[in-house]
Design an enzyme around this catalytic site. Structure first.
Site, short mmCIF file in Angstrom:
data_model
loop_
_atom_site.label_atom_id
_atom_site.label_comp_id
_atom_site.label_asym_id
_atom_site.label_seq_id
_atom_site.Cartn_x
_atom_site.Cartn_y
_atom_site.Cartn_z
N ASP A 1 -6.70 -8.22 4.27
CA ASP A 1 -5.70 -9.21 3.47
C ASP A 1 -5.34 -10.36 4.23
O ASP A 1 -4.54 -11.44 3.61
CB ASP A 1 -4.58 -8.22 2.84
CG ASP A 1 -5.18 -7.10 1.76
OD1 ASP A 1 -6.13 -7.25 1.31
OD2 ASP A 1 -4.46 -6.28 1.78
N SER B 1 0.73 -1.16 0.09
CA SER B 1 -0.03 -0.19 0.10
C SER B 1 0.92 1.31 -0.09
O SER B 1 0.49 2.24 -0.77
CB SER B 1 -0.87 0.15 1.30
OG SER B 1 -1.85 -0.95 0.81
C1 S3P Z 1 -5.48 -1.38 -0.10
C2 S3P Z 1 -6.52 -1.59 0.55
C3 S3P Z 1 -7.55 -2.86 0.75
C4 S3P Z 1 -6.47 -4.02 0.68
C5 S3P Z 1 -5.69 -3.76 -0.68
C6 S3P Z 1 -4.93 -2.59 -0.49
C7 S3P Z 1 -4.82 -0.11 -0.12
O1 S3P Z 1 -8.47 -2.73 0.03
O2 S3P Z 1 -7.41 -5.16 0.35
O3 S3P Z 1 -4.95 -5.05 -0.80
O4 S3P Z 1 -3.63 -0.02 -0.58
O5 S3P Z 1 -5.44 0.92 -0.14
P1 S3P Z 1 -9.83 -2.09 0.20
O6 S3P Z 1 -9.69 -0.61 0.50
O7 S3P Z 1 -10.66 -2.01 -1.01
O8 S3P Z 1 -10.48 -2.90 1.31
#
Ligand code: S3P
Length: 440
Positions: free
Chosen positions: A327, A33
């Site tokens: 995740d 992220s």
């Molecule tokens: C992420 C947010 C999550 C996560 C993804 C990465 C991000 O998704 O599942 O792997 O970097 O903002 P969601 O925000 O849709 O839950």
């Protein structure tokens, strides 16, 4: 014992009859992220951004490729130092932008593209990404005045975007999603006035932290779970240090907990409180995890995590904690298979629209290995304590499923063949090498 059959992308794992134990120190790759956000903010800021510890997984590579195609100079990607020369604006690309497998790339980038007036963009992704819902960001962006077209009533990529001067909104998101929140905040950067996003539960706050560091004015209200960004800030290039990804560390935390006589130290792991649900749950299940060398690195809390094998008990995973471990549910399902009692995972319907339908795939593949899992509409019911027996399983090209099944296979008897295991490279290119190193 651990063999990669690259031609078929299969990973074949046969734990020795005498059993294994896991020992060693592991450095997990950079947080996915934070890596995406560092590349994106570096790309739209003015001046030089340096990124240390970038994740070299396929997903951030997709982000770098998209922004290079929009005229941003990004040096060769490495973990030491990546240099992004932002010009404070994006150029119109001459070809389709390809986000590959990465939902974060597509959703966050949509916010930026939609608010780039006078430019036209087309965006696509791989087969999995082209089936994932984009209306969750297109709807609020359209309320801001965005013009976005796509298949199935503007929900699915390929998408076409005509950049516009957008207007501010107050958006009450029906889903606790950092991707939705971040997409709107990034769109709000180009808007005159304040853009507010309110979420039903707190999702990861890396965008808020990094936007502030780059010079944006962000107010957060923990009472109402709302974030407000003041538009048109002057973003200036920064030095970003990316901590190790707790989502990648989670595989070793569970492996160390369920495999007898194991002790692992995972160094330099980001422990931002919006991401540590996995630690809370594993501790509740009885895992022995200690945080060492706690420190703040470039605005993010970081620690080394030590895990020792322990007897695990079942627990319920539901409610507001879900976004902080969204995740990690596939690997927590593996932990639950090795825990005494019945674990219930609820309020996790979001897993059905990740890189695969993770509820369906994890239930099916762990049951193939002998687990007792019932799929619920928004979760899983896992009866723990049944030994697993190796067989053929399939990751469905989902990186987190591939790695979760590999850990389950380590704790199973006999040989497990994981098809399409190279999907792990999306977020953890060295996963298989590390697995080979720590098995004694
Ligand atoms: C992420 C947010 C999550 C996560 C993804 C990465 C991000 O998704 O599942 O792997 O970097 O903002 P969601 O925000 O849709 O839950």
């Amino acid at each position: 014992m651990i063999e990669l059959q690259s031609a078929q992308q299969d990973l074949v794992i046969t734990p020795p009859l005498t059993g294994i134990s896991l020992q060693g120190t592991i450095k997990v790759p950079g947080d996915k992220s934070i890596s995406h956000r560092a590349l994106m903010l570096g790309a739209i800021a003015t001046g030089t951004t340096t990124i240390e510890g970038l994740l070299l997984g396929e997903d951030p590579l997709s982000t770098a490729g998209c922004f290079r195609a929009m005229g941003v100079e990004i040096s060769e990607l490495n973990t030491e130092k990546v240099i992004v020369q932002g010009k404070g604006r994006l150029e119109e690309p001459t070809d389709v932008l390809n986000a590959g497998n990465s939902g974060t790339t597509m959703r966050l980038m949509l916010g930026l593209l939609a608010s780039t007036p006078g430019k036209f963009f087309t965006v696509t992704g791989d087969e999995s990404l082209r089936s994932r819902p984009m209306s969750r960001v297109i709807k609020p962006l359209t309320q801001m005045g965005a013009q976005i077209w796509g298949r199935q009533d503007h929900n699915l990529a390929p998408l076409a975007i005509r950049g516009q001067q957008l207007r501010p909104i107050v958006y009450h998101s029906p889903i606790a999603s950092a991707q939705i929140k971040s997409s709107i905040l990034l769109a709000g950067l180009g808007v005159e006035g304040k853009t507010t996003v309110k979420e039903p539960a707190l999702s990861r706050d890396h965008s808020e932290r990094m936007l502030r560091a780059f010079g944006a004015e962000i107010e957060t209200d923990p009472e109402t779970l709302s974030v407000t960004l003041t538009g048109q800030p002057k973003l200036m290039g920064q030095q970003v240090i990316v901590p190790g990804d707790i989502s990648s560390a989670a595989f070793w935390l569970v492996a160390g907990a369920i495999i007898p006589d194991s002790e692992l130290v995972i160094t330099n792991v980001g422990i931002n409180p919006t991401r540590t649900g996995v630690l809370t749950v594993l501790e509740k299940m009885g895992a022995t995890i200690t945080k060492e060398n706690e420190r703040i690195v470039a605005g993010e809390p970081v620690a080394d995590l030590r895990v020792r094998s322990s007897k695990l008990n079942s627990c319920t995973i539901a409610g507001d904690i879900i976004p902080s471990l969204i995740d990690e549910i596939p690997i927590l399902a593996v932990a639950a298979v090795f825990a005494q009692g019945t674990t219930i995972i609820k309020d996790a319907a979001e897993l059905r629209v990740k890189e695969s339908d993770r509820l369906a795939v994890m239930a099916k593949e762990l049951n193939n290995l002998g687990a007792k899992i019932t799929e619920l509409p928004d979760g899983l019911e896992i009866v723990g304590g049944t030994p697993l027996k190796g067989t053929e399983v399939d990751s469905c090209s989902d990186h987190r499923v591939a790695m979760s099944l590999a850990i389950a296979a380590l704790a199973a008897s006999g040989t497990t063949t994981i098809h399409r295991a190279l999907a792990a490279a999306v977020s953890y290119p060295d996963f298989i090498d590390t697995l080979q190193k720590i098995c004694l």
